[in-house]
Scaffold this active site. Sequence first.
Site, short mmCIF file in Angstrom:
data_model
loop_
_atom_site.label_atom_id
_atom_site.label_comp_id
_atom_site.label_asym_id
_atom_site.label_seq_id
_atom_site.Cartn_x
_atom_site.Cartn_y
_atom_site.Cartn_z
N CYS A 1 3.55 3.76 21.06
CA CYS A 1 4.79 3.77 20.32
C CYS A 1 5.74 2.76 20.93
O CYS A 1 5.91 2.73 22.14
CB CYS A 1 5.39 5.18 20.37
SG CYS A 1 6.98 5.27 19.60
N GLY B 1 0.80 -1.22 0.00
CA GLY B 1 0.00 0.00 0.00
C GLY B 1 0.83 1.27 0.00
O GLY B 1 0.50 2.24 -0.67
N ASN C 1 -7.89 4.06 9.01
CA ASN C 1 -7.30 2.98 9.80
C ASN C 1 -7.39 3.23 11.30
O ASN C 1 -7.51 2.29 12.10
CB ASN C 1 -5.84 2.75 9.41
CG ASN C 1 -5.02 4.05 9.44
OD1 ASN C 1 -5.44 5.07 8.91
ND2 ASN C 1 -3.86 4.00 10.03
N SER D 1 -3.47 -3.27 -0.39
CA SER D 1 -2.33 -3.97 0.21
C SER D 1 -2.78 -5.35 0.67
O SER D 1 -3.71 -5.47 1.46
CB SER D 1 -1.83 -3.16 1.41
OG SER D 1 -0.59 -3.65 1.84
N ALA D 2 -2.15 -6.40 0.19
CA ALA D 2 -2.64 -7.76 0.40
C ALA D 2 -2.73 -8.19 1.85
O ALA D 2 -3.63 -8.95 2.22
CB ALA D 2 -1.77 -8.75 -0.37
N HIS D 3 -1.83 -7.73 2.68
CA HIS D 3 -1.78 -8.30 4.02
C HIS D 3 -2.92 -7.81 4.92
O HIS D 3 -3.04 -8.24 6.07
CB HIS D 3 -0.42 -8.08 4.69
CG HIS D 3 -0.17 -6.67 5.12
ND1 HIS D 3 -0.34 -6.24 6.42
CD2 HIS D 3 0.27 -5.59 4.43
CE1 HIS D 3 -0.02 -4.96 6.50
NE2 HIS D 3 0.35 -4.54 5.31
N GLN E 1 -7.53 -0.13 3.93
CA GLN E 1 -8.31 -0.67 5.05
C GLN E 1 -9.65 -1.22 4.58
O GLN E 1 -10.22 -2.12 5.19
CB GLN E 1 -8.57 0.43 6.09
CG GLN E 1 -7.34 0.80 6.89
CD GLN E 1 -6.90 -0.31 7.85
OE1 GLN E 1 -7.71 -0.97 8.48
NE2 GLN E 1 -5.60 -0.51 7.95
N THR F 1 11.44 -6.88 -11.00
CA THR F 1 10.90 -8.21 -11.26
C THR F 1 9.69 -8.44 -10.38
O THR F 1 9.73 -8.21 -9.17
CB THR F 1 11.97 -9.28 -10.95
OG1 THR F 1 13.11 -9.01 -11.77
CG2 THR F 1 11.44 -10.67 -11.24
#
Lengths: 391, 366
Positions: free
Chosen positions: A330, A74, A156, A204-206, A184, A242
């Site tokens: 954090c 992402g 998010n 974003s795949a994850h 999201q 690639t």
Amino acid sequence: MPARRQVYLDHSATTPTDPRVVDAMLPYFTETYGNPMSAHGFGRKAEFAVENARETIARILNCRPSEIIFTSGGSESDNLAIRGAAWHACAQGKNHIITAPVEHDAVVKTVAQLANVMGFQRTILPVDHVGMLSPDDFALACLPKTAVASLMYANNEVGTIEPIPQLAAMARERDVLFHTDAVQAAGQLPLDVQALGVDMLSLSAHKFYGPKGVGLLYVRGGIELTQTQSGGSQEDQRRAGTQNVPLIVGMAKALELAYEERDERVPHFQSMRDQLNDGVLSRVPGASLTGHPTQRLPSHASFLIEDLDSGALIMHLDVRGVAASGSSACKTGNPEPSEVLLAMGYTPKEASGSLRLTVGRQTTPEDVEFTVDTLVETVEKLRKLSREIIW
Amino acid sequence: MSNNADIRVVVAMSGGVDSSVAAALLVEQGYDVVGMMMRLWSEETVAGGAHNRCCTPDQMADARRIAARLGIPFYVLDTKEVFRNTIVEFFIDQHRQGVTPNPCLECNRHIRFNFLQQNALALDADYLATGHYARVAKGADGRYVLRKGIDDHKDQSYVLSVLGQEQLAHALFPVGEYSKPDVRKIAERFGLPTASKKDSQDLCFIGDNNYRRFLTDYAPDVMVPGPIVRRNGEVLGQHNGLVNYTIGQRKGLGVTSPEPLYVVGINPHRNAVIVGTLDELGQSSLTAKRVNWVSGETPSAPFAARVKIRYKAKPVNAWVEPLPDARMAVRFDEPLRDITPGQGAIVYDGDTVLGGGVIERPTETT
């Protein structure tokens, strides 16, 4: 350490890869390992897999396969969309960018760099107390010299779903390129890019039970971007490097499963999230919801808990078996209050007690009950602690 | 017999060898170990960009990595504000009063064994463990006793003299039973880094160890020049800020005199450094305030003991008399030259720490 229960409630951070996705990926490590750019049979087989993946995704997004660019995730997609569009447009004298204060850092920092280092002008739209954008404010901000606007689909930190179709329509009327970060939203909300009306979209795949390290950028045909990663001619010369064949195959499989199973997954997310909400709001004193109460991601719950420090809360929850996050938590113990919450009108003190709980496919009602119990106990302990430390 | 696995211990980790070995030993002994590091206050901008000497992002990364290797959780506790308000402010304030503080005593009192220890207990831990070279044990009468570490060179019991029964009941000092060379060997055995950070007489929150610069930046009023005087008031010269002088100091006075002169006192009210000859320097007694008795009970009568008047001092024979209001008087068999107000006077009975207090300014010094 004695075995204890672990509940994962940080699905907005990442999701476990679906075993079916892993199975789909495996042949592409050791069997079909060719470089898709190679002219020989090994390359052709790999290319076939990549193009099949592209077609599968294009069907779900309701676009042409040639409009999909594969990236490393992402963040890269956001960078490519915004920087690529901005650089291309500034040759035509367009040097203005519109965005919002609630965007992911990959958008915020990219826009900031374009403004600070490369002299672009930017307008940061206001958001209301639940983080919602106003199409009217956006319309007013659009200028003839606006190169691109980037406004996210679902937030998010607080889960709020933005009125993308209306915003995109405004942009189209004013000839402004419209990008949306849908990272999201994927897996839960509709991704039909024609219905949404967007010019560019990041995924974003994850976040939808696919592997980490791969994503995509949808770019409507006819839109030109300046390359941000130069090199080979992959992805139609729009993004060099690639292609990561196994990950691309995995992403397509994950997206396919997500939209095939959406009618089971989404109600489940919603039911677990609502149970969590009810539990937290009724049993944790001083807890309030952040973000829009109804127009929000089905899996997403976010709270502010009075007089508590997010970092301490996350630590205590973790040690008791609940994995969560807080927007100002954090890892290095140096918390800054969340820009998103500040933009929504919360004070730094209020924003310091943030807690985000995001459910997933494996979340059970027992998990939710355990989480609420643990949270109640933890909040009590922490409040007692701050009362009792004497100097 | 209780199972160690049911006992949770939070280890204060700094990334250095002592606390890493402490953690490793506890893991080996089967405890439910949790690693924790405090994010302390550090100056935002220092010439050259120096950070704290302790608990920097690099050291945090080291500590995190060591915790992962030991298979234990690792958390960072945000302690910036608390540390700044208690330790740093205290340090500056003491210098304003012409007194040389030992912030490590305050840090153990307020930060490590109060703030951090309370947080550890709230995490359902039974103990806070540190890498200090010291020993704690339960005596026959059920009271906790604090003793020096086995390695006399590394003994850190001095800075732990501020602890009482409550703190000791929930404290572990795994490396106190070992010598430093043995600790290094243990580190090697566990595959941990064996390098030590520089021995701490330096303050952790002054990145470049430049007290003058720090105080110039944060308390410029203590850097004001003033007179150097004899006890009779005779002015001999100028000093460039009280903070540059310490009792017993001979060098750097910048005054000419037939006999060698030493700093015998500091008068912050007149911003004066008081100098005198060697025989004016020796003091046979001191009083101390904020006295802590480790046993929790003030001794009922004066007694003989050995006393250290600073961290690196040798213990010397003395007669200790507890006084009301958490004070005590200490009379030394032999006069000492460098009794410094603000430092800790710590009382030992053999290798047991009985307690200690903060040395007061002698009232006969004007």
